[in-house]
Design a protein around this motif. Structure first.
Motif, PDB file in Angstrom:
ATOM      1  N   LYS A 261       1.180  -1.028   0.127  1.00  0.00           N
ATOM      2  CA  LYS A 261       0.161  -0.159  -0.168  1.00  0.00           C
ATOM      3  C   LYS A 261       0.974   1.528   0.350  1.00  0.00           C
ATOM      4  O   LYS A 261       0.473   2.705  -0.729  1.00  0.00           O
ATOM      5  CB  LYS A 261      -1.074   0.668   1.534  1.00  0.00           C
ATOM      6  N   LYS A 262       1.983   1.372   0.931  1.00  0.00           N
ATOM      7  CA  LYS A 262       2.931   2.362   0.966  1.00  0.00           C
ATOM      8  C   LYS A 262       3.364   2.645  -0.573  1.00  0.00           C
ATOM      9  O   LYS A 262       3.926   3.742  -0.981  1.00  0.00           O
ATOM     10  CB  LYS A 262       3.580   1.855   1.530  1.00  0.00           C
ATOM     11  N   ILE A 263       4.142   1.891  -1.205  1.00  0.00           N
ATOM     12  CA  ILE A 263       4.511   1.286  -2.354  1.00  0.00           C
ATOM     13  C   ILE A 263       3.488   1.960  -3.428  1.00  0.00           C
ATOM     14  O   ILE A 263       4.153   3.041  -4.484  1.00  0.00           O
ATOM     15  CB  ILE A 263       4.902  -0.395  -3.094  1.00  0.00           C
ATOM     16  N   SER A 264       2.541   1.674  -3.704  1.00  0.00           N
ATOM     17  CA  SER A 264       1.434   1.600  -4.366  1.00  0.00           C
ATOM     18  C   SER A 264       1.255   3.167  -4.582  1.00  0.00           C
ATOM     19  O   SER A 264       0.816   4.412  -5.444  1.00  0.00           O
ATOM     20  CB  SER A 264      -0.121   1.252  -4.181  1.00  0.00           C
ATOM     21  N   LYS A 265       1.050   4.311  -3.131  1.00  0.00           N
ATOM     22  CA  LYS A 265       1.589   5.407  -3.409  1.00  0.00           C
ATOM     23  C   LYS A 265       2.597   6.474  -3.593  1.00  0.00           C
ATOM     24  O   LYS A 265       2.685   7.807  -3.917  1.00  0.00           O
ATOM     25  CB  LYS A 265       1.402   6.217  -2.088  1.00  0.00           C
ATOM     26  N   LEU A 266       4.028   5.646  -4.446  1.00  0.00           N
ATOM     27  CA  LEU A 266       5.322   6.296  -4.344  1.00  0.00           C
ATOM     28  C   LEU A 266       5.331   6.968  -6.199  1.00  0.00           C
ATOM     29  O   LEU A 266       3.829   6.157  -6.954  1.00  0.00           O
ATOM     30  CB  LEU A 266       5.933   5.312  -4.652  1.00  0.00           C
ATOM     31  N   LYS A 267       5.912   8.141  -6.470  1.00  0.00           N
ATOM     32  CA  LYS A 267       5.352   8.449  -7.678  1.00  0.00           C
ATOM     33  C   LYS A 267       7.015   8.304  -8.115  1.00  0.00           C
ATOM     34  O   LYS A 267       8.022   9.077  -7.580  1.00  0.00           O
ATOM     35  CB  LYS A 267       5.039  10.054  -7.716  1.00  0.00           C
ATOM     36  N   PRO A 268       6.640   8.207  -9.392  1.00  0.00           N
ATOM     37  CA  PRO A 268       8.109   7.746 -10.619  1.00  0.00           C
ATOM     38  C   PRO A 268       8.613   9.125 -10.756  1.00  0.00           C
ATOM     39  O   PRO A 268       7.968   9.912 -10.618  1.00  0.00           O
ATOM     40  CB  PRO A 268       8.253   6.891 -11.536  1.00  0.00           C
ATOM     41  N   VAL A 424       7.266   1.937 -13.171  1.00  0.00           N
ATOM     42  CA  VAL A 424       5.018   2.686 -13.764  1.00  0.00           C
ATOM     43  C   VAL A 424       4.504   1.234 -13.813  1.00  0.00           C
ATOM     44  O   VAL A 424       2.984   0.964 -13.197  1.00  0.00           O
ATOM     45  CB  VAL A 424       4.855   3.513 -14.658  1.00  0.00           C
ATOM     46  N   GLN A 425       4.837   0.104 -14.615  1.00  0.00           N
ATOM     47  CA  GLN A 425       4.307  -0.800 -14.613  1.00  0.00           C
ATOM     48  C   GLN A 425       3.824  -1.779 -12.957  1.00  0.00           C
ATOM     49  O   GLN A 425       3.079  -1.726 -12.740  1.00  0.00           O
ATOM     50  CB  GLN A 425       5.143  -2.188 -15.674  1.00  0.00           C
ATOM     51  N   VAL A 426       5.167  -1.811 -12.665  1.00  0.00           N
ATOM     52  CA  VAL A 426       5.242  -2.640 -11.023  1.00  0.00           C
ATOM     53  C   VAL A 426       3.643  -1.598 -10.537  1.00  0.00           C
ATOM     54  O   VAL A 426       3.447  -2.172  -9.633  1.00  0.00           O
ATOM     55  CB  VAL A 426       5.961  -2.282 -10.840  1.00  0.00           C
ATOM     56  N   LEU A 427       4.396  -0.378 -10.291  1.00  0.00           N
ATOM     57  CA  LEU A 427       2.556   0.240  -9.849  1.00  0.00           C
ATOM     58  C   LEU A 427       1.685  -0.557  -9.671  1.00  0.00           C
ATOM     59  O   LEU A 427       0.578  -0.187  -9.184  1.00  0.00           O
ATOM     60  CB  LEU A 427       3.031   1.645  -9.735  1.00  0.00           C
ATOM     61  N   ALA A 428       1.261  -0.018 -11.818  1.00  0.00           N
ATOM     62  CA  ALA A 428      -0.115  -1.163 -11.810  1.00  0.00           C
ATOM     63  C   ALA A 428       0.085  -2.030 -11.165  1.00  0.00           C
ATOM     64  O   ALA A 428      -1.329  -3.033 -11.101  1.00  0.00           O
ATOM     65  CB  ALA A 428       0.521  -0.688 -13.466  1.00  0.00           C
ATOM     66  N   ARG A 429       0.566  -2.933 -10.989  1.00  0.00           N
ATOM     67  CA  ARG A 429       0.344  -4.489 -11.290  1.00  0.00           C
ATOM     68  C   ARG A 429      -0.014  -4.002  -9.177  1.00  0.00           C
ATOM     69  O   ARG A 429      -0.403  -5.289  -8.418  1.00  0.00           O
ATOM     70  CB  ARG A 429       1.482  -4.931 -11.815  1.00  0.00           C
TER      71      ARG A 429
END
Length: 642
Positions: A261-268, A424-429
């Motif tokens: 959940k923390k990772i999903s909030k990161l911005k590349p 971006v792909q990792v965040l999408a998954r």
């Protein structure tokens, strides 16, 4: 449903009515060929049989319409069918009228329904619900919809059936009829619920919806994969892509979910691909140089081809000149164009002048000289073109080297851009996985939906449980078999000391003696066969009537006394004296059995008997409706005379 009247209209519109009493035994007796056996055929035809089985003869020749006045639960229903004209086997012209007080006095002016219309209407009147027998898994026959036709197999016993050692029911000897009886009898006995078809349709719908919900849940679970493994893989991908740099390993699912959940909030990092170089210009130059090299290559090939052709031409010309010079003949001959220069004979056509030949030879020499002079020029041109091509290739290689250098200078920025795309792909998954974790949770909507629909389907399956159906059918058959055994003893039938039962696999009876079970074809005499037919049918109808099953409330027996009295000896009432008293008493015992069974059903069941025999017995006489002897018969004598 019982029969009040059997009606025939002749071709002149005259009406013949055979009146019957409801809830009682009705006997029509008479001599042969008076129409007794046609009663069953007329009734069955009027009730919707596809073909008319009334034999050709007086009845078919005089009748125009056949009709029945029926009564069911206080309502009178009139049905009629047209006598098939000519050689036709049947006709679809039919008539039905409900809610009447008496039968009409004239035949229908025009039909208002069809054969199937009558059958469908009476099926509804009897209260047969929409019901279909579905074959067991692996059986290839089609589902069978229960209707009036199947109920009528239980209501008739023709003279060829009533003492048969092979079949128990009407038309059972026909192909597939035994299977039809086996398929529909459970419904008539109440082993199959009235709303069985509706329940099956509801089950099909519930199972279809359950499958769709299970597919949706399975797809979500497949996308999510194994929760712990998938979560661990996503965390490792996040580290590899540079989104996170932690060293501590998340063990539990909750820890992994929180981390994701923390990772999903990161911005590349936003990477802009703008380069300050002239790569595009150099690539355009390369394309132009490659084009020029191609042109030079084509010019060289064309020049070489021309040089080779010129060399070949010069060689041929030189060879021909040398041949002419070697002769030297034309230099010494006088010119006489009408004579042959070799034999001096006179020529019909003049030869070219020697001067012309010399001119031609000079021209050849000049062309040969010119071609020899052109060859060095062509070699110079080819050399020049090849040199220009080499210079272009050197220039091309330099440009390509410049491009490679520029690509290397761009690579760090391109690597950053690739890293950004991977993040971006990792965040999408990660986001997609988190969404599916919620979907496939034990309390998720999808899982609740599957459990709810499974419960509905299980409830319907339980309602349609084949085991329950088998148990209920077994219970009904046991009760019927108990009466069969009891009444066989009452009639004193052979083997009646043993249990008699209805055996569904054969749609017939079985008797269990000390040595095992045996079937109808082994019971012996015609008297026994008649007796077992009667006890089976009355035990069956007793159960149907007492359980308010949707079947007609009548049974028609044709010639039951035939096993005692041959048809040709039962012409008149007085003839009975010539038969043995024991035979008379035995057939009366069967009639008394019929009277007793009908009386026990308290007016809810009707029996119609057509027979040759007639007895002085009061009960028998009270049941007589018509006696067909002398000029009395089903078809009035005046119809035949006219």
């Amino acid at each position: 449903m019982q029969i009040e009247e059997i009606i025939i209209f002749n071709k002149s519109g005259k009406k013949r009515t055979l009146s019957l009493q409801k809830g009682k035994v009705n006997i029509i007796t008479g001599k042969s060929r008076t129409g007794k056996s046609a009663i069953i055929d007329i009734i069955e035809y009027c009730l919707g049989r596809s073909s008319c089985k009334i034999k050709k003869g007086v009845i078919r020749e005089t009748a125009s319409w056949y009709g029945l006045l029926l009564e069911h639960k206080g309502e009178k229903i009139y049905v009629a069918r047209q006598n098939p004209p000519g050689t036709q086997k049947s006709t679809d012209f039919a008539f039905i009228q409900k809610g009447i007080t008496k039968s009409p006095d004239s035949p229908p002016k025009e039909p208002n329904t069809t054969r199937k219309g009558i059958s469908d209407a009476l099926t509804d009147v009897l209260g047969m619900s929409a019901n279909t027998n579905f074959p067991l898994e692996g059986e290839t026959r089609n589902p069978l919809s229960v209707n009036l036709k199947h109920a009528l197999f239980l209501c008739f016993q023709k003279q060829t059936e009533i003492a048969s050692d092979e079949v128990m029911f009407h038309r059972q000897s026909e192909i597939h009829r035994t299977q039809d009886i086996k398929d529909t009898l459970p419904y008539f006995l109440g082993a199959v619920k009235e709303n069985d078809l509706a329940l099956r349709q509801a089950l099909e719908k519930a199972e279809r919806e359950l499958r769709l919900s299970e597919i949706s849940l399975k797809e979500a679970e497949l996308l999510k994969g194994n929760e712990l493994v998938q979560a661990g893989n996503l965390i490792e991908e996040s580290k590899d892509s540079g989104l996170i740099t932690i060293d501590k390993i998340a063990e539990s699912q909750d820890e992994k979910v929180r981390l994701l959940k923390k990772i999903s909030k990161l911005k590349p990092e936003n990477i802009s691909l703008k380069f300050d170089d002239n790569l595009e210009k150099i690539q355009e130059d390369i394309m132009e140089i490659e084009k020029q090299i191609g042109i030079k290559h084509n010019e060289i090939k064309a020049s070489e081809k021309f040089a080779n052709e010129l060399k070949g031409y010069s060689g041929i010309m030189d060879l021909q000149k040398n041949k002419l010079d070697s002769i030297g003949l034309f230099e010494h001959l006088e010119q006489n164009e009408s004579k042959c220069p070799y034999c001096s004979n006179h020529l019909k056509k003049t030869i070219p002048s020697l001067s012309s030949m010399r001119k031609t030879l000079k021209l050849i020499e000049k062309n040969l000289e010119n071609s020899t002079k052109d060859q060095p020029k062509l070699r110079d041109r080819i050399f020049k073109l090849e040199k220009e091509k080499q210079e272009l290739e050197i220039k091309l290689n330099q440009k390509r080297s410049d491009v490679e250098t520029l690509f290397k200078s761009r690579q760090p920025l391109l690597d950053k851009r690739d890293k950004q795309l991977r993040q971006v792909q990792v965040l999408a998954r990660v986001e997609f996985w988190l969404e599916n974790v919620r979907l496939t949770d034990e309390t998720s909507v999808l899982r609740k939906d599957v459990l709810s629909k499974k419960k509905i389907a299980d409830t319907l399956r339980d309602e349609l449980n084949d085991e329950k159906k088998k148990n209920k059918l077994a219970s009904a058959l046991n009760r019927i078999s108990q009466n069969m055994t009891k009444w066989a003893k009452e009639l004193g039938l052979e083997h009646s000391e043993f249990p008699v039962r209805f055996y569904m696999p054969l749609a017939n009876i079985m008797i269990d003696d000390d040595k095992g079970a045996f079937s109808l074809d082994e019971v012996g005499s015609g008297e026994n066969l008649l007796g077992y037919h009667l006890v089976t049918h009355f035990a069956l109808h007793d159960y149907l009537v007492n359980n308010n099953r949707p079947t007609p409330g009548f049974l028609i027996l044709d010639q039951p006394s035939q096993v005692y009295f041959p048809k040709d000896k039962t012409q008149i009432k007085e003839d009975m004296k010539q038969y043995l008293d024991e035979d008379r008493e035995q057939i009366l015992k069967f009639f008394n059995f019929i009277f007793k069974r009908v009386k026990q059903l308290s007016g809810n069941f009707q029996v119609i008997v057509t027979d040759h025999a007639e007895f002085d017995d009061p009960q028998f006489q009270s049941a007589l409706r018509e006696i067909w002897r002398g000029k009395k018969a089903l078809i009035p004598y005046d119809w035949i005379e006219n």
